[in-house]
Design an enzyme around this catalytic site. Sequence first.
Site, PDB file in Angstrom:
ATOM      1  N   CYS A   1       0.759  -0.576  -0.188  1.00  0.00           N
ATOM      2  CA  CYS A   1      -0.131  -0.055  -0.283  1.00  0.00           C
ATOM      3  C   CYS A   1       0.801   0.451  -0.312  1.00  0.00           C
ATOM      4  O   CYS A   1       1.825   1.145   0.413  1.00  0.00           O
ATOM      5  CB  CYS A   1      -0.780   0.210   1.383  1.00  0.00           C
TER       6      CYS A   1
ATOM      7  N   ARG B   1       4.454   0.873  -6.583  1.00  0.00           N
ATOM      8  CA  ARG B   1       4.685  -0.010  -5.164  1.00  0.00           C
ATOM      9  C   ARG B   1       3.567  -1.109  -4.940  1.00  0.00           C
ATOM     10  O   ARG B   1       3.674  -2.333  -5.007  1.00  0.00           O
ATOM     11  CB  ARG B   1       3.930   0.419  -3.695  1.00  0.00           C
TER      12      ARG B   1
ATOM     13  N   TRP C   1      -2.728  -2.689  -1.633  1.00  0.00           N
ATOM     14  CA  TRP C   1      -2.723  -3.556  -2.209  1.00  0.00           C
ATOM     15  C   TRP C   1      -2.916  -5.342  -0.948  1.00  0.00           C
ATOM     16  O   TRP C   1      -2.674  -5.101   0.362  1.00  0.00           O
ATOM     17  CB  TRP C   1      -1.274  -4.019  -2.170  1.00  0.00           C
TER      18      TRP C   1
ATOM     19  N   ASN D   1      -1.295   1.947   6.276  1.00  0.00           N
ATOM     20  CA  ASN D   1      -0.076   0.761   4.979  1.00  0.00           C
ATOM     21  C   ASN D   1      -0.374  -0.153   6.256  1.00  0.00           C
ATOM     22  O   ASN D   1       0.683   0.841   7.693  1.00  0.00           O
ATOM     23  CB  ASN D   1       0.862   1.409   4.635  1.00  0.00           C
ATOM     24  N   GLY D   2      -0.158  -0.528   6.516  1.00  0.00           N
ATOM     25  CA  GLY D   2       0.685  -2.498   7.109  1.00  0.00           C
ATOM     26  C   GLY D   2      -0.178  -3.288   7.558  1.00  0.00           C
ATOM     27  O   GLY D   2      -1.446  -3.306   7.564  1.00  0.00           O
TER      28      GLY D   2
ATOM     29  N   GLU E   1      18.647 -16.125  -9.972  1.00  0.00           N
ATOM     30  CA  GLU E   1      17.660 -14.763 -10.454  1.00  0.00           C
ATOM     31  C   GLU E   1      17.396 -14.917 -12.064  1.00  0.00           C
ATOM     32  O   GLU E   1      16.654 -13.709 -12.364  1.00  0.00           O
ATOM     33  CB  GLU E   1      18.795 -13.644 -10.850  1.00  0.00           C
TER      34      GLU E   1
ATOM     35  N   LYS F   1      13.234 -13.334 -12.499  1.00  0.00           N
ATOM     36  CA  LYS F   1      13.358 -12.542 -13.744  1.00  0.00           C
ATOM     37  C   LYS F   1      11.843 -12.732 -14.618  1.00  0.00           C
ATOM     38  O   LYS F   1      11.268 -11.670 -14.651  1.00  0.00           O
ATOM     39  CB  LYS F   1      14.547 -11.883 -14.156  1.00  0.00           C
TER      40      LYS F   1
ATOM     41  N   GLU G   1       8.431 -13.538 -12.452  1.00  0.00           N
ATOM     42  CA  GLU G   1       7.765 -12.941 -12.436  1.00  0.00           C
ATOM     43  C   GLU G   1       7.067 -11.481 -13.634  1.00  0.00           C
ATOM     44  O   GLU G   1       5.953 -10.862 -13.238  1.00  0.00           O
ATOM     45  CB  GLU G   1       8.113 -11.813 -10.949  1.00  0.00           C
TER      46      GLU G   1
ATOM     47  N   HIS H   1      18.853 -36.140 -11.630  1.00  0.00           N
ATOM     48  CA  HIS H   1      17.755 -37.019 -10.531  1.00  0.00           C
ATOM     49  C   HIS H   1      16.765 -36.863 -10.579  1.00  0.00           C
ATOM     50  O   HIS H   1      15.842 -37.022  -9.670  1.00  0.00           O
ATOM     51  CB  HIS H   1      18.749 -36.222  -9.020  1.00  0.00           C
TER      52      HIS H   1
ATOM     53  N   LYS I   1       6.297  -3.426  -4.810  1.00  0.00           N
ATOM     54  CA  LYS I   1       7.811  -3.164  -4.590  1.00  0.00           C
ATOM     55  C   LYS I   1       8.421  -3.310  -3.815  1.00  0.00           C
ATOM     56  O   LYS I   1       8.873  -3.612  -3.371  1.00  0.00           O
ATOM     57  CB  LYS I   1       8.366  -1.667  -4.972  1.00  0.00           C
TER      58      LYS I   1
END
Length: 598
Positions: free
Chosen positions: A2, A27, A75, A99-100, A471, A475, A478, A494, A593
């Site tokens: 948020c 964000r 969010w 926010n939180g 990484e 990338k 996402e 395996h 973010k």
Amino acid sequence: MCGIVGYTGKRNAKDVLITCLRMLEYRGYDSAGIAVVENNKVRVIKSVGKIDNLEQSVSRYDLSTSTIGIGHTRWATHGKVTLENAHPHKVGKVTLVHNGVIENYKEIDEKLNKYEFKSETDSERVCALIDSFYNGHNEIEAIKKATSLLKGSYALGIIFEGNNKLYGIKKDTPLVLGIGTNEYFLASDISAFLKYTKEYIVLDDNEIVEIGNSFNIYYEDKQIYKKIEYTDYDLEEAMKNGYEHYMLKEINEQIDISRKLYSKYINDDNFSDKLIDFSKYKRIDFIGCGSAYNASLIAKYFIDKYCTNANFYCNSYMASEYRYTNHYFDKDVLTVFVSQSGETADTLASLRMCNSEGVDTVAIVNVLTSTMAREAKYVLPMLAGPEICVATTKGYFSQSYICSLLVLNLMYKTGLIDKDKLLSIFDEFKKLPENIEKVINQDYKKVAKSIYKSEDIYYIGRGIDIYSSFEGSLKLKEISYIHSECIGAGELKHGPIALISKDTPVIALLSEFSVAEKTINNINEAKSRGAYVVTIRKESINVDKKLSDCDIVVPLTNEFIQNLLIIIACQLLSYEVAKLRKCDIDKPRNLSKSVTVE
Ligand code: M6R
């Protein structure tokens, strides 16, 4: 996560709030809203989806005289993405954005039975709690009483009906006061109000800011005075500057960041004393989440490879695990926290745990106004500038670069490499900008076209290439929503090889000469099961043309930075794939973010 904004001044509040909210879009959010005071009444307007939708809803009202208000991008955490759950919330005379996460909100809910709630959110309960303590004039007292009952994290922007002021308070999640000329802002981070001012004060936990024609900050019943800081973050830097996406712009910025990092951390062919000297420690724990964790693995890789004989021991941990695991700490232990935002909840909690144990802490961090930058004993700035795209590129680059420098510094200080060797490595660091440019200038579209329709793509590698694969694969998934896994090349047979069938893309990273032959054998195994092979290799490792369907070659450089060139190729390939799939590259679904909740 948020985002919160607040404004009071001479401008039209709704316009300022929407501009500020747009700056926080990066964000991640799924609904948005504003509340403004118009003719002494609070008007709340919300919408689900993008800020464009909010702007449309707002345009239906005449809010031409409003000069004070709050805004929010939500969010979803508590409750679905609905209009009711979107912020601001208004209960009685109190309207707020939050926010939180309030952990004891159910307990609070039970005590507030005179209220009827419209949403499923913890935030609406906080709003009611403040209202329950509000007697129509003592706003600060009401905020204090209510927040003293909260467990969890919060940044709150609050307005009270009938009082033309803006209030803010925070705990464990950031809130910044922006100071313009006869106007003030509240925001989750400074990028929100950069267009209007570069002066700011970072609020600390439990400080309450009251903003009217001027501002006052209170802590535990006393007024306090804090230094006004100035940021040299540039609005231009935070804008797209002609690039189609922030991600592409940020990938290109890696050229310049490598120059900045070089001149900060290497002086006159020696390490700058700004770099922390690891040699007085015996054990180094790196801690981070997501890409920051992946970057920290680069330090572990080189310390394992070169420093274990000198009795240095290093491990990299996911912060979400580290904070819940037992550790032995003494003066020989150094803990290094890697975070672009400096606010990631699990990394921050781990840092606080280590601080309370009295162990030395270092933050490799980009946002220098962040909580981690202020709470760690030592700070290594990442110098990456504002990173807007949710998927990190330049952030990871800078973290990985600093990790390599820290290990080289350790090796030099402990005599594991001599000055001549060091200077030859520095020469390669100097050449890095031009090498990055060469990597960026290659054609990734063609390769992307051959794989973008696949629903599963595998990365393989050995040695350091496994860590780069982590990484590369992150990338890709996402931003393109393609299922992707990273598999140690030697592990294929395996189990995972069962997943390879005709035309399954397998991206093999080849930068580690000593194990290249073995990786090529593994590529062969995949190829003979029908895999469509993409190789991303340094130029000195050759691969038979029959084995590789698409071959991307990056310039040869020193091993401490070779992975950076490999990863830039992976970033660009992911970017082109996501573009072909028409994904929302800068704001991938379900992601935010800055992950300020656990
Ligand atoms: O701000 P941080 O570096 O602490 O963030 C850590 C992760 O959330 C972040 O790297 C995340 O994995 C990114 N989406 C990766 O692109």
